[in-house]
Structure formats: structure tokens, C-alpha cells
Design an enzyme around this catalytic site. Sequence first.
Site, PDB file in Angstrom:
ATOM      1  N   ARG A  30       0.825  -1.212   0.000  1.00 26.52           N
ATOM      2  CA  ARG A  30       0.000   0.000   0.000  1.00 26.52           C
ATOM      3  C   ARG A  30       0.860   1.263   0.000  1.00 26.52           C
ATOM      4  NH1 ARG A  30      -5.327   0.741   2.412  1.00 26.52           N
ATOM      5  NH2 ARG A  30      -5.003  -1.189   3.578  1.00 26.52           N
ATOM      6  N   LYS A  31       1.898   1.276   0.828  1.00 27.82           N
ATOM      7  CA  LYS A  31       2.760   2.456   0.928  1.00 27.82           C
ATOM      8  C   LYS A  31       3.469   2.721  -0.401  1.00 27.82           C
ATOM      9  CE  LYS A  31       6.610   4.286   3.723  1.00 27.82           C
ATOM     10  NZ  LYS A  31       7.660   4.351   2.697  1.00 27.82           N
ATOM     11  N   ASP A  35       8.200 -11.398   0.524  1.00 27.35           N
ATOM     12  CA  ASP A  35       9.035 -12.357  -0.206  1.00 27.35           C
ATOM     13  C   ASP A  35       8.276 -13.657  -0.454  1.00 27.35           C
ATOM     14  OD1 ASP A  35      11.158 -10.540  -0.059  1.00 27.35           O
ATOM     15  OD2 ASP A  35      11.842 -11.354   1.848  1.00 27.35           O
TER      16      ASP A  35
END
Length: 505
Positions: free
Chosen positions: A207-208, A276
Site C-alpha cells: 500500500r505504501k 518475499d
Amino acid sequence: MLDFETYLARLPDQSVLCVGDLMLDQFVYGEVSRVSPEAPVPVIAVKREETQVGGAGNVACNIASLGASCVFVGVVGDDEAGQTLAAVLGRLNGRLSAELVADPERPTTRKLRFVSEHYSSHLLRADWERPQPLGAAIETAVLARVEAALPRVTAVVLSDYAKGVLTPRVVRGVIAAARGRGVPVVVDPKGRDFSVYAGATLITPNRKELGEASRRPLADLDAVAAAAEELRRDSGCEALLVTLSEDGMLLKQGGRAAVHVPAHPVRVRDVSGAGDTVVAVLALMLAMGAPLDAAMRAANAAASVVVGKRGTATVSPLELRSRVLPAAALASEEKIVFDAAQLDDRVAAWRAQGLRIGFTNGCFDILHPGHVRVLTRARAACDRLVVGLNSDASVKRLKGEGRPIQDVVARADVLAALEAVDLVAVFEEDTPIELIRRLKPQVLVKGSDYRVDQVVGREVVEANGGEVVLVDIVPGHSTTGILKKSGQAPARAGGPALPAGREPA
């Protein structure tokens, strides 16, 4: 409907090329009980240390832990940390091939964390890194290794941690070469300019990262979907998948409505490395031709597994299967653990309830009445029974070629379906001594074909006030006997001596 079992069965046939920023993650755990007299800083009394593969290397570890093969291409310094990383990667179950380029102009990226064991809080982190773009000669060496690996892989991951390995030249070269072969490319991005990833199959910002790249507020899912479509179009990729932490994931493909899946309801312990795991699962699913929305659901399930573990973690096929399958199929599979931290949590919860923990172990290759008697009698001697199960590699070392007859997933499934078994813990060693030391059971159970002094772990259990219980065996029942009757008994390999008159289980 997604036939996830079919995809799981095909995982060992897949091979993924992972290119990105490799890191050495080191942890020093201890307790803080005083302040240094030399300066107003805490003093940590060191208890233990851990070394892990971090950064893009964790993507490679996740691919290998899922049973697929991985070729990892990255850059290390000409230093001890680089040698350590090469050694650690070389020990990862034979499914990971590390093609590392040594750059004498930069140190190996290394992060050393000091952690309070009791509070699980970080006290200090020290970094060794030079986050600058690779020189032209190193770029060329990286691309040469990529070109050599591409003919034998079914998907490509670009894992960008902004440490300088994935320069525009490297990124464009990898994507062009992969797409020229029809190989899907999944990108875990960094930075605000996603146009460098043009041509990728899928980009996976959080989101960031999406907010920074799109330069717009993301107040709700509609805003996320709009930003994702804009960025997908501008970057020239086929699809964008946004990871939203506790809000799940959102997928935006060209010409289609956004698809959102909520996060699985789990107790979150540590989100380190969850991205990951997501990228690894996405790449493997796309390698097998799965639709993007199905790949997202599998990745979402995998993320719910690793956030429940401490530290940078991986996911096993069995753990992933237990999250994806319908709830009715999960009762027995919730009993199976491959991760020591999960074992610790389960046992700690039982001990907090004052329950008596029992333990027995074996290969349990072909379950027979002798096994059932030991397990049921063992359960009768305790409140919760943990069964240690030899891994496939361990069984092969102990029993020889041709064993096990059934792989560890099948053997664990059968054991977990038994009412007498509360937990199945898989171990890699030839004996369960390390597992017993970790578990410290109050009751240790074996068949009466052993003497008490022959039971592995007896000293540990008795030193902690526990007892060893020997259960009468059922004559004429053994896995070897069954195999002999069927004409399939393989020769036994060398290994720990068995008690007199005892046949291998």
C-alpha cells in the site's frame, strides 16, 4: 474451481530464476538487565545468535521450501559476509543454485540486529551496505548469468530492495530476455518510477509503495483500485497486485474489474519477509499457468502462514495446503508442524493449561497395528501426544534406497488423522534428540523391543522429572515384514544400531 492439489503436485517440476538484492541477516538475542557504567546504554547478555538469508535471498528460500528449484543471481562483496551467504545458500536442500557475482567495490549487504529475547523487541540494528548502482562490468556479469539460467526456468522474480543490483539496464535486460522466451516475470518493486519494469507480467507493491508511486491518497479499496489501474497502465505491465497487510490483497488486470481478497484471520507475530513469500508463491503459480486471481489467493494464504512465525520465515507445501483447502479438510492438518516456533507455541499453550506432554517418534512409513498400539498407549499416558516424524531424507539415511515408501506429507497426513495424535512434528536429523530437548516431554514412549537405556532422549526426560514408558508391541507387525511379503523390501542402509531382534519400522 481451482484444483490446488494438482498445482501442489507440480511444484517440484518448477524452476524459478530470482534476481535481486541479497542480504545477510544476523540476529543476536539476549537479555537486558542493566545499564552500562561507561555510557547510558543497555547491556545485552548474549544468549544465542542466528544467521539467515535476507532480502531477495528470502524469496529464493521460499521457492526452495515449497519444493521447487531456484536459480538465484545476485551480487556480494569480496568479504567474509559474502562467503557466509554463499555457504548458507549452498546448504539449502539442494534445490537452490546460487550464481553470485563478487564485486570488490562494495561490501556484502549485512544487517546485524540485537534483540531482547524476553520482550522480542529490537534494541539496535547495524548495517553494512553501499546502496549504489552496479558498475557496467558487474551489470554485464549479472546479465550473463541470467542468460545462462533462463533456458531451464519456468518463471522469473525481480526482487528489488533498492541496494543497487536491479539497475535499469539489468531490469530491462532480464524482462526482455524472459518475455522473449515466454517466461512470466514477477516484480517486487522499489522506488516511485515503475516504468523501469515495463513488460513485466505482474508488479506487487504494498500500500505504501503504491501511494508513493501514484502520488495519491489511498483512503479505501476504491482508491487503491484506481491507483493500481493507473500505475498498471503507465508502467506497461500486465497486472498489478497490491498487498494490503490486514486488508488482504487487491489485483488489477487490464480491462477487468479489481479483485479483492481479505486477509486470513491469524495471529500476527512478525510481518518480516511476508512480501518475499507472496512473490515466491505468485511466481510458482504463474509458472504452472494458474490464473492471476488463483495465484493471488494462494499467495494470500501463504502470507497468513509466515506472519504467524517469528522472524524472516518460509512456508512449506503442507502449510500452504492447510490454508487453501476447505475448512472441513483442515482438522488433521492443523496438527502438523514443520516449524520449531509453531511447536513451541502449541506446547507452551498446553503447558499453560497444566497438561502433561507425551512424545514418541518413528518413520511410520506404512502404518500398521504395531504403530497404532504404541500411539494409543502413548496417548493414554499423557494429556497431549506429540509424534516426531522422520523427514524423507532422514528415513532414506536410516532405511536405505527405496525408503520411504510414502513421502513425509502422506505419512504426516495419516498420523494426524488419528485421534490419539495431537501434534506431528517433522524432524530432519537421524534421531529426535534435538526435538526432545526442545520439547522436554514429561512422558517418552517407545515399544518394548527397546530397553529403557536404549531410548533416545531418556536422559533429557528423566533430568526434567519425566518418565520413559515402554509399550508392549504387537508380534509379527513391522513395515519391513509387510514389504517382504509384498516382495518390495529394500536393503537397509547403515545407521544407528537397532536393539536385538528389532526390525526397522
